[in-house]
Design a protein around this motif. Sequence first.
Motif, PDB file in Angstrom:
ATOM      1  N   THR A   1       3.332   6.064  -2.841  1.00 34.94           N
ATOM      2  CA  THR A   1       4.563   6.685  -3.334  1.00 34.94           C
ATOM      3  C   THR A   1       4.514   6.872  -4.839  1.00 34.94           C
ATOM      4  O   THR A   1       4.871   7.936  -5.354  1.00 34.94           O
ATOM      5  CB  THR A   1       5.785   5.832  -2.951  1.00 34.94           C
ATOM      6  OG1 THR A   1       5.820   5.687  -1.533  1.00 34.94           O
ATOM      7  CG2 THR A   1       7.070   6.464  -3.429  1.00 34.94           C
ATOM      8  N   ILE A   2       4.053   5.864  -5.553  1.00 32.29           N
ATOM      9  CA  ILE A   2       3.951   5.950  -7.012  1.00 32.29           C
ATOM     10  C   ILE A   2       2.938   7.021  -7.411  1.00 32.29           C
ATOM     11  O   ILE A   2       3.184   7.810  -8.328  1.00 32.29           O
ATOM     12  CB  ILE A   2       3.583   4.582  -7.612  1.00 32.29           C
ATOM     13  CG1 ILE A   2       4.759   3.624  -7.448  1.00 32.29           C
ATOM     14  CG2 ILE A   2       3.197   4.706  -9.070  1.00 32.29           C
ATOM     15  CD1 ILE A   2       4.453   2.189  -7.780  1.00 32.29           C
ATOM     16  N   ALA A   3       1.815   7.089  -6.703  1.00 33.06           N
ATOM     17  CA  ALA A   3       0.796   8.098  -7.002  1.00 33.06           C
ATOM     18  C   ALA A   3       1.331   9.509  -6.758  1.00 33.06           C
ATOM     19  O   ALA A   3       1.111  10.416  -7.573  1.00 33.06           O
ATOM     20  CB  ALA A   3      -0.449   7.852  -6.164  1.00 33.06           C
ATOM     21  N   LEU A   4       2.047   9.713  -5.653  1.00 30.12           N
ATOM     22  CA  LEU A   4       2.618  11.032  -5.361  1.00 30.12           C
ATOM     23  C   LEU A   4       3.696  11.414  -6.379  1.00 30.12           C
ATOM     24  O   LEU A   4       3.779  12.571  -6.798  1.00 30.12           O
ATOM     25  CB  LEU A   4       3.184  11.068  -3.947  1.00 30.12           C
ATOM     26  CG  LEU A   4       2.158  11.074  -2.825  1.00 30.12           C
ATOM     27  CD1 LEU A   4       2.856  10.983  -1.469  1.00 30.12           C
ATOM     28  CD2 LEU A   4       1.291  12.315  -2.890  1.00 30.12           C
ATOM     29  N   LEU A   5       4.501  10.456  -6.778  1.00 34.49           N
ATOM     30  CA  LEU A   5       5.529  10.710  -7.788  1.00 34.49           C
ATOM     31  C   LEU A   5       4.897  11.069  -9.130  1.00 34.49           C
ATOM     32  O   LEU A   5       5.362  11.983  -9.823  1.00 34.49           O
ATOM     33  CB  LEU A   5       6.443   9.494  -7.931  1.00 34.49           C
ATOM     34  CG  LEU A   5       7.637   9.652  -8.861  1.00 34.49           C
ATOM     35  CD1 LEU A   5       8.540  10.795  -8.396  1.00 34.49           C
ATOM     36  CD2 LEU A   5       8.418   8.356  -8.924  1.00 34.49           C
ATOM     37  N   ALA A   6       3.821  10.381  -9.485  1.00 35.42           N
ATOM     38  CA  ALA A   6       3.110  10.687 -10.728  1.00 35.42           C
ATOM     39  C   ALA A   6       2.499  12.088 -10.676  1.00 35.42           C
ATOM     40  O   ALA A   6       2.559  12.837 -11.656  1.00 35.42           O
ATOM     41  CB  ALA A   6       2.032   9.645 -10.987  1.00 35.42           C
TER      42      ALA A   6
ATOM     43  N   MET B   1       0.823  -1.201   0.000  1.00 36.26           N
ATOM     44  CA  MET B   1       0.000   0.000   0.000  1.00 36.26           C
ATOM     45  C   MET B   1       0.862   1.258   0.000  1.00 36.26           C
ATOM     46  O   MET B   1       0.539   2.218  -0.658  1.00 36.26           O
ATOM     47  CB  MET B   1      -0.929  -0.044   1.223  1.00 36.26           C
ATOM     48  CG  MET B   1      -1.879   1.077   1.291  1.00 36.26           C
ATOM     49  SD  MET B   1      -3.084   0.967  -0.033  1.00 36.26           S
ATOM     50  CE  MET B   1      -4.191   2.223   0.437  1.00 36.26           C
ATOM     51  N   GLY B   2       1.964   1.219   0.764  1.00 36.99           N
ATOM     52  CA  GLY B   2       2.846   2.377   0.828  1.00 36.99           C
ATOM     53  C   GLY B   2       3.512   2.674  -0.501  1.00 36.99           C
ATOM     54  O   GLY B   2       3.691   3.835  -0.879  1.00 36.99           O
ATOM     55  N   SER B   3       3.858   1.621  -1.235  1.00 37.82           N
ATOM     56  CA  SER B   3       4.500   1.847  -2.536  1.00 37.82           C
ATOM     57  C   SER B   3       3.502   2.404  -3.543  1.00 37.82           C
ATOM     58  O   SER B   3       3.878   3.178  -4.427  1.00 37.82           O
ATOM     59  CB  SER B   3       5.131   0.561  -3.065  1.00 37.82           C
ATOM     60  OG  SER B   3       4.143  -0.431  -3.243  1.00 37.82           O
TER      61      SER B   3
END
Length: 66
Positions: free
Chosen positions: A6-11, A1-3
Amino acid sequence: MGSLITIALLALYTGGAWKFWSGFEQTNFVKSFGNRLYLSLLWPVFFTANRSYRTNFTKALKGSRR
């Protein structure tokens, strides 16, 4: 879930930087490569802290849709 978060925030970060970069010519900022790079990379900080930057960010987003 944390990754996933992280991917959503990076996008979100990358998308905002790209949209600002693409529409930079529509802003009131000085048109230089250094200024464009600096303001594109630090957009989340300026967006939350500066009303003038938010206005110009909105102009850039509208200008990049052509």
